[in-house]
Motif scaffolding. Structure first.
Motif: not given
Length: 417
Positions: A226-250
């Motif tokens: 994708l070439g983006c500088d930042f990308y983020m998501f929430s675990a609870h939408k990915l069939f995981g638990p609430t209260g955590i997510g992940a941020l990719y950053g260059r």
């Protein structure tokens, strides 16, 4: 003859949905005396046993704080915690775990980025967002604009719910410093052409921030492609638990940005004269993290990796095809968002019915959907509605559930006839 039988039947994708459903214990229950039909996946997806078991095992066998522990449980917890970070890195195809930051979810990740990029903004600068954004990708930028004198500029959408690319091209200019864009709309299901838009933005030196919350349940992002500088998501939408997510950053940008919060873990050394920051990714992870939740997210990724991802996506596509076919069986039903390229999300209104009434009456029939503005008030204003009803499908939903939805909508409509 049942009204639904008059509509053309979409071919069932070759995907063992019955086997998959057995992995999700919550789906086997009844609600209001009816088998649960869970169609609110866009808000939060359900969790497989693999996730529940992994979190239970963590608390039963290895709970301890991570890093710096001089004992076996601390080593086990740290290994599981950092192992989950590596799974997220691989899931997103980031270059290094240094570029994967744990957050509480997509909202916190965007706030972290907005706060960190504020030092780059000045009066007259522009932050380009789309008209289809979730409030979480609007409000943090408005807050930064107020602090810096910058301006938030919305890119219009078309009536079909696609980004107006001509407007995007005209709005992307010399004053644009940040592009903040959703990969997939939570209301419309529209998949935006992120890679092409990021490429245009990068050519002008614009920093790109992609909200992947609604994308990751349906397909894997590749942040390097994708070439983006930042990308983020929430675990609870990915069939995981609430209260955590992940941020990719260059990494280069993360190194440059100031910490988001202060406290333990994010420091290298503290004195009353001066504090120095820890290395990436810990510079942005103050305090005790959500360890069990990280383990759960790692287990969710493992679970998805064990599925036939191509078959899963085909099954989801078939659900949306069938739902679109059945719209004709509910007079006065109108779909909001008819983009050609979309995930299985169906926002709709029915003439003469309020969305909240639709949701309540469907719930009485065991069917869970979402109603309201979906944290996208500017988009609702564009369509001239206070809100919509939204059915959002996942790979564990069935064709029978799609048909149950439309049978129930016909009953709702008859109640108000």
């Amino acid at each position: 003859m049942n009204d639904l039988s008059m509509a053309k039947t979409a071919p069932q994708a070759r995907f063992d949905v019955d086997a998959v459903r057995r992995d999700f214990p919550i789906l086997g229950q009844q609600v209001n005396g009816k088998p649960l039909v869970y169609l609110d996946n866009g808000a939060s997806a359900q969790k497989p046993l693999a996730v529940l078991d992994a979190m239970d095992r963590y608390y039963r066998e290895m709970h301890s704080n991570v890093h710096r522990g001089a004992h076996t449980l601390g080593d086990r917890a740290t290994s599981a915690f950092e192992g989950a970070r590596e799974k997220v890195r691989a899931f997103m195809n980031a270059a290094s775990t240094r570029e994967i930051i744990w957050t509480r979810g997509t909202t916190e990740a965007i706030n972290l980025i907005a706060n960190g990029l504020a030092q780059r903004l000045k009066a007259g600068d522009e932050i380009l967002v789309s008209q289809m954004e979730h409030h979480a990708n609007i409000v943090p930028w408005q807050m930064m604009a107020e602090r810096t004198g910058a301006k938030v500029v919305p890119v219009p959408v078309t009536p079909a719910g696609e980004l107006d690319l001509d407007s995007f091209n005209s709005l992307l200019g010399d004053n644009t410093k940040i592009l903040a864009l959703t990969h997939v709309s939570n209301v419309l299901g529209t998949i935006n052409p992120v890679a092409a838009l990021v490429e245009q933005a990068k050519a002008r030196g614009v920093i790109t921030v992609i909200d992947g919350a609604q994308a990751v349940p349906h397909f894997q992002p590749d942040v390097q492609a994708l070439g983006c500088d930042f990308y983020m998501f929430s675990a609870h939408k990915l069939f995981g638990p609430t209260g955590i997510g992940a941020l990719y950053g260059r990494a280069e940008l993360l190194e440059e940005m100031p910490p988001y919060q202060g406290g333990g873990e994010m420091i290298e050394r503290v004195s009353f004269e001066r504090t120095t920051w820890n290395t990436l990714p810990y510079k942005f992870e103050a305090g005790t993290p959500a360890i069990a939740e990280a383990v759960g997210l790692g287990a969710a990724i493992d679970y998805l990796d064990g599925l036939d991802r191509e078959g899963m996506q085909a099954a989801e596509d078939a659900l949306l095809v069938r739902a679109n076919e059945l719209v004709e069986t509910v007079p006065g039903m109108e779909i909001i968002g008819t983009a050609k390229n979309k995930v299985p999300v169906m926002s709709f209104k029915i003439e003469g019915l309020h969305p909240s009434d639709i949701g309540t009456l469907l719930d009485q029939q065991g069917i869970a959907i979402r109603t309201g503005h979906h944290c996208a008030m500017p988009l609702m204003d564009f369509y001239g509605v206070p809100g919509t009803a939204r059915a959002s499908f996942a790979f564990y939903n069935t064709m029978e559930e799609v048909e149950q939805l439309f049978t129930a909508l016909q009953k709702v409509q008859r109640l108000f006839a």
